[in-house]
Motif scaffolding. Structure first.
Motif, PDB file in Angstrom:
ATOM      1  N   PHE A 178       0.909  -1.137   0.126  1.00 54.18           N
ATOM      2  CA  PHE A 178      -0.007  -0.052  -0.098  1.00 54.18           C
ATOM      3  C   PHE A 178       0.854   1.288   0.126  1.00 54.18           C
ATOM      4  O   PHE A 178       1.986   1.361   0.480  1.00 54.18           O
ATOM      5  N   ASP A 179       0.445   2.388  -0.646  1.00 51.54           N
ATOM      6  CA  ASP A 179       0.999   3.639  -0.852  1.00 51.54           C
ATOM      7  C   ASP A 179       0.570   4.575   0.574  1.00 51.54           C
ATOM      8  O   ASP A 179      -0.102   3.921   1.505  1.00 51.54           O
ATOM      9  N   ASN A 180       0.900   5.449   0.666  1.00 52.81           N
ATOM     10  CA  ASN A 180       0.704   6.425   1.818  1.00 52.81           C
ATOM     11  C   ASN A 180      -0.785   6.756   1.981  1.00 52.81           C
ATOM     12  O   ASN A 180      -1.335   6.877   2.956  1.00 52.81           O
ATOM     13  N   SER A 181      -1.555   6.748   1.218  1.00 51.69           N
ATOM     14  CA  SER A 181      -2.921   6.978   0.827  1.00 51.69           C
ATOM     15  C   SER A 181      -3.928   5.580   1.411  1.00 51.69           C
ATOM     16  O   SER A 181      -5.051   5.606   1.297  1.00 51.69           O
ATOM     17  N   GLY A 182      -3.042   4.698   1.347  1.00 56.48           N
ATOM     18  CA  GLY A 182      -3.576   3.248   1.883  1.00 56.48           C
ATOM     19  C   GLY A 182      -4.169   2.514   0.634  1.00 56.48           C
ATOM     20  O   GLY A 182      -5.051   1.641   0.717  1.00 56.48           O
ATOM     21  N   ARG A 183      -3.826   2.904  -0.577  1.00 57.40           N
ATOM     22  CA  ARG A 183      -4.100   2.365  -1.840  1.00 57.40           C
ATOM     23  C   ARG A 183      -3.144   1.201  -2.222  1.00 57.40           C
ATOM     24  O   ARG A 183      -1.994   1.493  -2.298  1.00 57.40           O
ATOM     25  N   ALA A 184      -3.754   0.043  -2.728  1.00 60.38           N
ATOM     26  CA  ALA A 184      -2.728  -0.972  -3.151  1.00 60.38           C
ATOM     27  C   ALA A 184      -2.003  -0.597  -4.208  1.00 60.38           C
ATOM     28  O   ALA A 184      -2.736  -0.207  -5.389  1.00 60.38           O
ATOM     29  N   TYR A 185      -0.728  -0.744  -4.567  1.00 55.59           N
ATOM     30  CA  TYR A 185      -0.118  -0.361  -5.764  1.00 55.59           C
ATOM     31  C   TYR A 185       0.824  -1.489  -6.444  1.00 55.59           C
ATOM     32  O   TYR A 185       1.158  -1.341  -7.431  1.00 55.59           O
ATOM     33  N   ALA A 186       0.878  -2.736  -5.687  1.00 51.29           N
ATOM     34  CA  ALA A 186       1.553  -3.661  -6.041  1.00 51.29           C
ATOM     35  C   ALA A 186       1.431  -4.989  -5.304  1.00 51.29           C
ATOM     36  O   ALA A 186       0.676  -5.068  -4.175  1.00 51.29           O
ATOM     37  N   ILE A 187       1.815  -6.151  -5.524  1.00 55.78           N
ATOM     38  CA  ILE A 187       1.637  -7.387  -4.905  1.00 55.78           C
ATOM     39  C   ILE A 187       3.206  -7.948  -4.631  1.00 55.78           C
ATOM     40  O   ILE A 187       3.890  -8.262  -5.659  1.00 55.78           O
ATOM     41  N   GLY A 188       3.224  -8.155  -3.589  1.00 61.46           N
ATOM     42  CA  GLY A 188       4.586  -8.867  -3.088  1.00 61.46           C
ATOM     43  C   GLY A 188       4.487 -10.300  -2.881  1.00 61.46           C
ATOM     44  O   GLY A 188       3.441 -10.904  -2.558  1.00 61.46           O
ATOM     45  N   ASN A 189       5.596 -11.011  -3.063  1.00 62.28           N
ATOM     46  CA  ASN A 189       5.535 -12.367  -3.034  1.00 62.28           C
ATOM     47  C   ASN A 189       6.839 -13.090  -2.492  1.00 62.28           C
ATOM     48  O   ASN A 189       7.835 -12.432  -2.724  1.00 62.28           O
ATOM     49  N   ILE A 190       6.917 -13.849  -1.268  1.00 60.54           N
ATOM     50  CA  ILE A 190       7.970 -14.513  -0.918  1.00 60.54           C
ATOM     51  C   ILE A 190       7.896 -16.018  -0.770  1.00 60.54           C
ATOM     52  O   ILE A 190       6.736 -16.499  -0.171  1.00 60.54           O
ATOM     53  N   SER A 191       8.431 -16.891  -1.269  1.00 60.98           N
ATOM     54  CA  SER A 191       8.259 -18.287  -1.490  1.00 60.98           C
ATOM     55  C   SER A 191       9.515 -19.056  -0.782  1.00 60.98           C
ATOM     56  O   SER A 191      10.515 -18.622  -0.720  1.00 60.98           O
ATOM     57  N   THR A 192       8.938 -19.997  -0.143  1.00 64.67           N
ATOM     58  CA  THR A 192       9.900 -21.060   0.375  1.00 64.67           C
ATOM     59  C   THR A 192       9.882 -22.597  -0.300  1.00 64.67           C
ATOM     60  O   THR A 192       8.763 -22.988  -0.197  1.00 64.67           O
ATOM     61  N   ASP A 193      11.017 -23.087  -0.666  1.00 62.79           N
ATOM     62  CA  ASP A 193      11.105 -24.466  -1.103  1.00 62.79           C
ATOM     63  C   ASP A 193      10.389 -25.562  -0.016  1.00 62.79           C
ATOM     64  O   ASP A 193      11.412 -25.644   0.637  1.00 62.79           O
ATOM     65  N   ILE A 194       9.378 -26.228  -0.193  1.00 62.01           N
ATOM     66  CA  ILE A 194       8.985 -27.126   0.723  1.00 62.01           C
ATOM     67  C   ILE A 194       8.900 -28.423   0.061  1.00 62.01           C
ATOM     68  O   ILE A 194       8.434 -29.311   0.554  1.00 62.01           O
ATOM     69  N   THR A 195       9.816 -28.557  -1.059  1.00 66.21           N
ATOM     70  CA  THR A 195       9.800 -30.060  -1.885  1.00 66.21           C
ATOM     71  C   THR A 195      10.190 -31.078  -0.796  1.00 66.21           C
ATOM     72  O   THR A 195       9.544 -32.140  -0.529  1.00 66.21           O
ATOM     73  N   GLU A 196      11.371 -30.933  -0.006  1.00 62.55           N
ATOM     74  CA  GLU A 196      11.831 -31.955   0.931  1.00 62.55           C
ATOM     75  C   GLU A 196      10.988 -32.073   2.147  1.00 62.55           C
ATOM     76  O   GLU A 196      10.737 -33.184   2.622  1.00 62.55           O
ATOM     77  N   ARG A 197      10.265 -30.839   2.609  1.00 59.63           N
ATOM     78  CA  ARG A 197       9.509 -30.916   3.612  1.00 59.63           C
ATOM     79  C   ARG A 197       8.204 -32.028   3.127  1.00 59.63           C
ATOM     80  O   ARG A 197       7.813 -32.687   4.248  1.00 59.63           O
ATOM     81  N   LYS A 198       7.772 -31.649   1.908  1.00 64.57           N
ATOM     82  CA  LYS A 198       6.559 -32.401   1.779  1.00 64.57           C
ATOM     83  C   LYS A 198       6.945 -33.924   1.618  1.00 64.57           C
ATOM     84  O   LYS A 198       6.114 -34.661   1.701  1.00 64.57           O
ATOM     85  N   LYS A 199       8.142 -34.035   1.167  1.00 66.66           N
ATOM     86  CA  LYS A 199       8.853 -35.593   0.950  1.00 66.66           C
ATOM     87  C   LYS A 199       8.813 -36.082   2.432  1.00 66.66           C
ATOM     88  O   LYS A 199       8.184 -37.278   2.685  1.00 66.66           O
ATOM     89  N   ILE A 200       9.203 -35.223   3.182  1.00 69.55           N
ATOM     90  CA  ILE A 200       9.464 -35.814   4.719  1.00 69.55           C
ATOM     91  C   ILE A 200       8.012 -35.965   5.244  1.00 69.55           C
ATOM     92  O   ILE A 200       7.658 -37.067   5.807  1.00 69.55           O
ATOM     93  N   GLU A 201       7.056 -35.204   4.873  1.00 64.37           N
ATOM     94  CA  GLU A 201       5.541 -35.269   5.379  1.00 64.37           C
ATOM     95  C   GLU A 201       5.082 -36.612   4.785  1.00 64.37           C
ATOM     96  O   GLU A 201       4.261 -37.010   5.747  1.00 64.37           O
ATOM     97  N   GLN A 202       5.385 -36.774   3.825  1.00 62.11           N
ATOM     98  CA  GLN A 202       4.579 -38.027   3.111  1.00 62.11           C
ATOM     99  C   GLN A 202       5.277 -39.333   3.641  1.00 62.11           C
ATOM    100  O   GLN A 202       4.613 -40.189   3.839  1.00 62.11           O
ATOM    101  N   SER A 203       6.592 -39.098   4.009  1.00 65.85           N
ATOM    102  CA  SER A 203       7.257 -40.478   4.495  1.00 65.85           C
ATOM    103  C   SER A 203       6.683 -40.514   5.997  1.00 65.85           C
ATOM    104  O   SER A 203       6.392 -41.770   6.194  1.00 65.85           O
ATOM    105  N   LEU A 204       6.426 -39.419   6.850  1.00 66.44           N
ATOM    106  CA  LEU A 204       5.991 -39.481   8.034  1.00 66.44           C
ATOM    107  C   LEU A 204       4.426 -39.954   8.021  1.00 66.44           C
ATOM    108  O   LEU A 204       4.111 -40.770   9.005  1.00 66.44           O
ATOM    109  N   LYS A 205       3.686 -39.502   7.046  1.00 68.71           N
ATOM    110  CA  LYS A 205       2.308 -39.857   6.869  1.00 68.71           C
ATOM    111  C   LYS A 205       2.296 -41.381   6.685  1.00 68.71           C
ATOM    112  O   LYS A 205       1.449 -42.306   7.313  1.00 68.71           O
ATOM    113  N   ALA A 206       3.305 -41.925   5.804  1.00 70.93           N
ATOM    114  CA  ALA A 206       3.434 -43.383   5.302  1.00 70.93           C
ATOM    115  C   ALA A 206       3.758 -44.109   6.665  1.00 70.93           C
ATOM    116  O   ALA A 206       3.267 -45.136   6.912  1.00 70.93           O
ATOM    117  N   ALA A 207       4.804 -43.420   7.425  1.00 68.46           N
ATOM    118  CA  ALA A 207       5.271 -44.194   8.511  1.00 68.46           C
ATOM    119  C   ALA A 207       4.172 -44.367   9.754  1.00 68.46           C
ATOM    120  O   ALA A 207       4.162 -45.298  10.411  1.00 68.46           O
TER     121      ALA A 207
END
Length: 484
Positions: A178-207
């Protein structure tokens, strides 16, 4: 066109000089027109003062502009430094980061984000996802961007990116700027690679699935309490998971086995694995279960991991078998005592015609000490003849063979001639089959009664009887005479 190329700083200086010259020119013109005789009126002096004031004000404006220009230059430098620092920071962040305009054009991307599209474009700035991705994928990413705008706050979505080493899954946090007037002017994005976490989750689920579905009871515990148990143990002992986790596990162990169990746990904590340790556990219904434990411990955390099996039935069966074995041994001892005190020779053979038991008289009869070396086939040891001593006796008619067919025979009279010594013996053979509970023949018993001596005595008595009858003048009956 020439002025466009002049820098802002030069424009300020040039404007100041031109305006200064104009004011000086006006002042000079007015000075020339003023009366020289000293008849100047107040108005003339006021105008002259205004010209002088204009020069001062022009100088002040110039100084202010120069100061503002310097401040702007300083601010621009600081802003550039800040942008450079920010870009350096986000470029050295492992998370892909981007900022897009509301229309989807990229305003800012860090190195990690750019690498996601390295094979498709060298620079994302000014481009949209539709410029570098297929329409379906670009539409999906655009939809989540718009969701962040609609909600007016950050959202989390899972997104997939095809990379050189395969598909990667990212957890993306998208948020409006948002700018000073409170109006949205852009979209931010922060991404985290969770590929290994997903594999671990799947392994934990299987376990976890394996943990819950295992037929064997599985346990994770601390030194004193269960941390996690699978349904198998709960079902085995009759307690709920909550009941098992609520108390120290020693509360469920039979009092006589508690001390031994604690000693084994101490060994586990020192790194010695537990193999087939058996103790008794008290079930909810008051019954006792014998459990076999195979366990190991993480010496760093003290966590115990164990596989548990119910061996109650096995131990009871083993105890029963041991009892039956003892009873069988006692019975066999009694049987041996009986057999050894029987004057006849006795052999017992299984369904495969192998002799498994022979008494002392049977060993003497065959001249063999080892029971297993005796053959149930008498023709292996003797020539088997009818009592006349000349006609061979059919092997299939011997009691042992007939007993294997389920027949009972008594006192079959045969003559046995030893192959080595040529010694002959008259023997009465009897045979009995032994049946199991399934009505199948599992063994045969053969008894041997040596009647050679009796037959010899019988012949001698008959001979003496005939001699005695001759001496006392015994007359033969007419029938006996006819037979003679």
């Amino acid at each position: 066109m020439a002025l466009v190329k002049i820098s802002y700083e030069k424009k300020i200086v040039l404007g100041y000089i031109i305006n200064l010259m104009v004011v000086f020119a006006l002042g000079l013109i007015y000075w020339k027109q003023m009366p020289q005789s000293g008849d100047a009126v107040l108005w003339d002096w006021i105008l002259l003062a205004l010209i002088v004031l204009s020069l001062g004000m022009l100088t002040v404006v110039y100084v202010i502009l120069k100061a503002q220009q310097k401040a702007n230059t300083t601010y621009a430098q600081e802003l550039l430094q800040s942008q450079t620092l920010l870009q350096s920071i986000i470029d050295n962040t492992p998370n892909p980061i981007s900022v897009k305009k509301l229309n989807g054009e990229y305003l800012l991307v860090n190195t990690q984000y750019q690498m996601l599209f390295r094979e498709k474009t060298e620079d994302l700035i000014g481009k949209t996802n539709h410029d570098v991705l297929d329409k379906e994928t670009a539409d999906r990413y655009r939809s989540t961007d718009l969701d962040a705008l609609k909600t007016g706050r950050e959202i989390q979505v899972e997104e997939t990116f095809e990379q050189a080493d395969g598909t990667h899954i990212y957890l993306s946090v998208k948020f409006p700027l948002f700018d000073n007037s409170g109006r949205a002017y852009a979209i931010g994005n922060i991404s985290t690679d969770i590929t290994e976490r997903k594999k671990i989750e799947q392994s934990l689920k299987a376990a976890d699935t394996f943990f819950n579905l295992s037929v064997d009871s599985l346990v994770i515990a601390s030194k004193e309490k269960f941390i996690k148990v699978n349904p198998s143990l709960s079902k085995l002992l009759g307690y709920s998971d909550a009941e098992l986790l609520a108390k120290p596990f020693t509360d469920f162990i039979h009092a006589d086995d508690t001390a031994a169990t604690k000693k084994e746990i101490e060994k586990l904590e020192k790194g010695t694995d537990l193999i087939n340790f058996i103790n008794r556990w008290v079930c909810k219904d008051g019954s006792i279960k014998w459990l076999s434990w195979n366990a190991t411990a993480d010496v760093c955390t003290g966590t115990l991991y164990a596989i548990v099996r119910d061996v109650t039935a096995q131990l009871m069966l083993k105890e029963k078998e041991e009892k039956e074995r003892n009873m069988l041994f006692e019975s066999r001892q009694k049987l041996n005592m009986i057999l050894e005190n029987i004057s006849d020779g006795v052999i017992v053979a299984n369904a495969e015609k192998q002799v498994v038991l022979a008494n002392h008289n049977a060993n003497l009869f065959f001249g063999i000490q080892e029971d297993t070396e005796i053959s149930m086939n008498f023709s292996d040891h003797f020539e088997v003849l009818y009592p006349d001593g000349e006609t061979p006796f059919p092997a299939q008619n011997l009691p042992a063979e007939r007993a294997l067919l389920g027949e009972v025979t008594d006192d079959v009279d045969v003559l046995l001639r030893d192959y080595e010594t040529n010694k002959k013996r008259r023997v009465l053979l009897s045979g009995r089959p032994i049946w199991n509970h399934e009505n199948a023949i599992v063994a045969v018993v053969v008894t041997m009664k040596d009647i050679s001596r009796y037959k010899k005595l019988e012949a001698e008595l008959k001979k003496k009887d005939m001699a005695s009858r001759t001496i006392i003048g015994f007359k033969k009956s007419k029938q006996q005479s006819e037979k003679s």
